[in-house]
Structure formats: C-alpha cells, structure tokens
Design an enzyme around this catalytic site. Structure first.
Site, PDB file in Angstrom:
ATOM      1  N   SER A  88       0.844  -1.197   0.000  1.00  0.00           N
ATOM      2  CA  SER A  88       0.000   0.000   0.000  1.00  0.00           C
ATOM      3  C   SER A  88       0.881   1.249   0.000  1.00  0.00           C
ATOM      4  CB  SER A  88      -0.944  -0.011   1.213  1.00  0.00           C
ATOM      5  OG  SER A  88      -1.909   1.021   1.118  1.00  0.00           O
ATOM      6  N   ASN A  89       0.334   2.374   0.394  1.00  0.00           N
ATOM      7  CA  ASN A  89       1.061   3.635   0.445  1.00  0.00           C
ATOM      8  C   ASN A  89       0.480   4.497   1.568  1.00  0.00           C
ATOM      9  OD1 ASN A  89      -1.138   5.428  -0.759  1.00  0.00           O
ATOM     10  ND2 ASN A  89      -0.865   3.925  -2.402  1.00  0.00           N
ATOM     11  N   PRO A  90       1.119   5.621   1.912  1.00  0.00           N
ATOM     12  CA  PRO A  90       0.683   6.407   3.078  1.00  0.00           C
ATOM     13  C   PRO A  90      -0.479   7.366   2.816  1.00  0.00           C
ATOM     14  CG  PRO A  90       3.050   6.675   2.630  1.00  0.00           C
ATOM     15  CD  PRO A  90       2.420   6.081   1.427  1.00  0.00           C
TER      16      PRO A  90
END
Length: 400
Positions: A214-216
């Site tokens: 995923s990513n932030p």
C-alpha cells in the site's frame, strides 16, 4: 447543511454583540467550524477572550495585529476569506453597513468582506429610526445589488428604551437563513446538476490476510475535492480506499480496498460529467494472494508482482463527449515534465501535480502545493487542501 461548513462570524459594535456568543454556540452545535472577526467597537461590548474561548481560534480585529499575536500576518484577511464557506455578520451596525456598501477596509472585518469568495449574509441591527433612515435603506439596497444576503431585523424593545424595528433576529431564524443562503449558493454553483465521481485514499494489494502492499495516502486531498465539488452544486460519489478521516456528510461514499475493486467501481460510475482521480492507486499487486498467513520459515524471499489496471488510461480511452477527466500525479523528481507526459498519455483534461519533496505537501499533510496543468494552461496553487481543492475546481470551471 451547516455540518462541516467553515463560517466566519463578524461581530460589530452594537449592544446585540453579546447575542453573537449564543449564535456562535448554535453554529457549532449545528456542526460548523467558526472563526470570529470583530470591529474594534465590538470589543467594547464583548471581550475577544469570550469568542476565542468559544471558537478555539484567535479573534481577528486589526489588520495589523500585535507582534505577539499567534496570527501576526497582515494578510490574515486573505487566508480567512479563502477558508470560509459562509460569512455571517451579526449584528451589523449602521456604521459597518455603510463601510461595506462603500468598499471601506479599515479593520479586519471590512477587509475580509472585500476579500471574501463565499456568500455574505448580513443581519442589520440598530435603533429603529436609524434603520428606517434614507442612508441605511440606500446602503441596504446597495449591498443586495452586490449579491449579499440580508435578514431584516425584528420589531420590539430596543436598547434605547424605544419600540421599533432593529432587534437582532432570534438565533434559530439566523440559522435557517444560513442554510437557505448555502442552499442557494450550491444550486447556482458551476457544478449544479452535474454528476461528479471522486476517488480518494490508498489501495491495498494483499499478499495474505495480514500483509499487503500500500502507500501512506490519507485520502485528505480526495475528500477535499469531493467536498469542494459538493459545495459547487455537484451530485458527488466518493469512491475511497481504507482511510481513518471522517466521511463528508451529504456525499455518497463507496468503500473499496484493492485497485481492481476501484477499477470496477469507476467503470460502474464512468458516466459522470466529471471524474476526479485523486486516489493513490497501487501500480502493482502480487501475482498470488495466499488465503492463509504465510509463516516466515516457509515464505519465499521474493514476491512476484503484476501490474494493476491503469484506471486513468481506461477513462481516457472511454471518455464521453463533454466529460472532464482530472488526474493526479505525485512525483519525487521532474514534476512538470512527468505531469505533462501523464496528461498526454492518459488523455486527461487536467493534471494536478505535486512533489513529495516540497514542504507542506503530499501524504497526510493538511496543506498542499500543486501545479494544475492542461494542454494550454498551467498555474500553481498552495494552501490548505480544502482551499487548494476549491481553487482547482474554480479555475477549471472559471467560477470563483
């Protein structure tokens, strides 16, 4: 209608200034965030500490505040004007009404009026003979010609000891008028009657039930775009990945997790007049997703990946006549070059590009600094994400 709205409450120097404290609390109970600006004369009736304690914001009085003020910038009237969804002046004295009608800017309140980009709603409050005077009536006509909204005062016992028309209306009537003003503004907005789809937040590409790629992304920028579109009159559908921020009221939301789920939902809503692809979509997903947690001693040291669907490209290839496609680009280098390339390759109409290397920009921040590009246009916008979203859509649809 008031839930989630940002309201400036202007308080001027009349005896009814004390009632503004009750109005402030009522606006907050309705879900609004309120900031207060007072004329210097108003502080002789109610102290700034009262309103700062209730609003949890410093009260703006002077264009040039004291040096030890938390907000000592002389441009505060501009930032507040950009921040607000509605500006309410209650009570508004004859003196301040005259200044507004004639464009004076001698204090923070009147300066903010001139800078305001939102609807302005005035509650004229004064002695009855003053209200009926030709000068006040002419000023009322003038501000209404400007497009400002007026709630006329009520009749009753006045501070002078006389009976007449000049009392500040009851709080519930002011709240009703606030709702009416916002409703009218939305119905006449540049996106009125338009269907807008916004994607926001991250996607998760699962390796097994407890691990994912995923990513932030917090979803803040996409949510701000959805809210800005709603405020401009649009019927908004917000498709978002896993986020922790509060969902905006009055907007249809659809929760997704993976890039494939997002792709399917976007396809289902691809008939929208405007599509805003603000989601941070994973570019890759594991070729194999394990149904049970993979134990460390049995796991491979590498994960085979495959590309996820290119949703923006699909939208560009299947764009409807008249449809506006807005993409987002986050880069760490060559921001403008990469954004222009993305604009062409994806057949988008606009790209909102920002760099992770800039301060107050990117993931999780409440602020952003972006370049808005089309084939023939490019501008830079920065500020709170809510204001960036408003300016982006305002520029695209040429309506502020």
């Amino acid at each position: 209608m008031l839930s989630g709205k940002r309201i400036i409450l202007g308080v001027t120097g009349g005896i009814a200034a004390y009632k503004a404290a009750f109005l402030l609390r009522a606006l907050q109970k309705a879900g609004a965030e309120v900031r207060v600006t007072m004329t210097p004369a108003a502080t002789r009736f109610v102290g700034t500490e009262t309103f700062s304690s209730l609003s949890k914001h410093e009260v703006a009085v002077d264009v040039f505040p004291e040096k030890d003020s938390a907000t000592d910038s002389w441009t505060q009237h501009i930032s507040w004007a950009e921040w607000a969804d509605l500006f309410v002046i209650a009570p508004c004295t004859a003196n301040t009404l005259s200044k507004i009608a004639n464009g004076a800017a001698d204090n923070m309140l009147t300066s903010t009026v001139l800078a305001a980009r939102c609807p302005l709603f005035i509650c004229p409050t004064m002695d009855g003979e003053m209200f009926e005077s030709p000068a006040v009536q002419k000023n009322l006509e003038t501000v209404q010609e400007f497009g400002y909204h007026i709630l006329e005062p009520e009749e009753g016992y006045l501070a002078s000891g006389l009976e007449g028309k000049g009392r500040l209306p009851e709080t519930n009537l002011i709240l009703e008028k606030c709702n009416t003003v916002l409703s009218q503004y939305r119905s006449n907005g540049p996106l009125a009657g338009k269907k807008v789809v916004v994607t926001a937040g991250p996607t998760r590409e699962h390796i097994d039930p407890v691990r994912f790629i995923s990513n932030p992304s917090s979803g803040k920028m996409g949510f701000a775009m959805a809210k800005a579109a709603q405020n401009m009159g649009a019927d908004v559908t917000l498709i978002h990945g896993p986020v922790t921020i509060e969902k905006p009221e009055g907007i249809t939301t659809i929760e997704i997790e993976s890039a494939q789920e997002l792709f399917e939902q976007v396809q289902n809503h691809s008939d929208a007049n405007v599509v805003i692809m603000a989601a941070a979509v994973s570019d890759f997903t594991p070729k194999e997703t394990h149904q049970q947690k993979v134990k460390k001693d049995k796991a491979d040291s590498s994960i085979q990946l495959k590309k996820t669907p290119d949703i923006l490209s699909w939208l560009g290839d299947h764009k409807n006549d008249g449809q506006i496609l807005i993409g987002f680009a986050m880069e760490t280098e060559n921001l403008l070059e990469n954004a222009k390339d993305k604009l062409e390759r994806k057949n988008a109409d606009w790209i909102v590009a920002n760099s992770l290397n800039d301060d107050d920009s990117g993931f999780a921040s409440d602020k952003n600094k972006v370049h808005l590009l089309s084939k023939n246009d490019s501008i830079q916008i920065e500020g709170l994400k809510s204001e960036v979203a408003r300016q982006v859509l305002s520029h695209i649809f040429k309506n502020s």
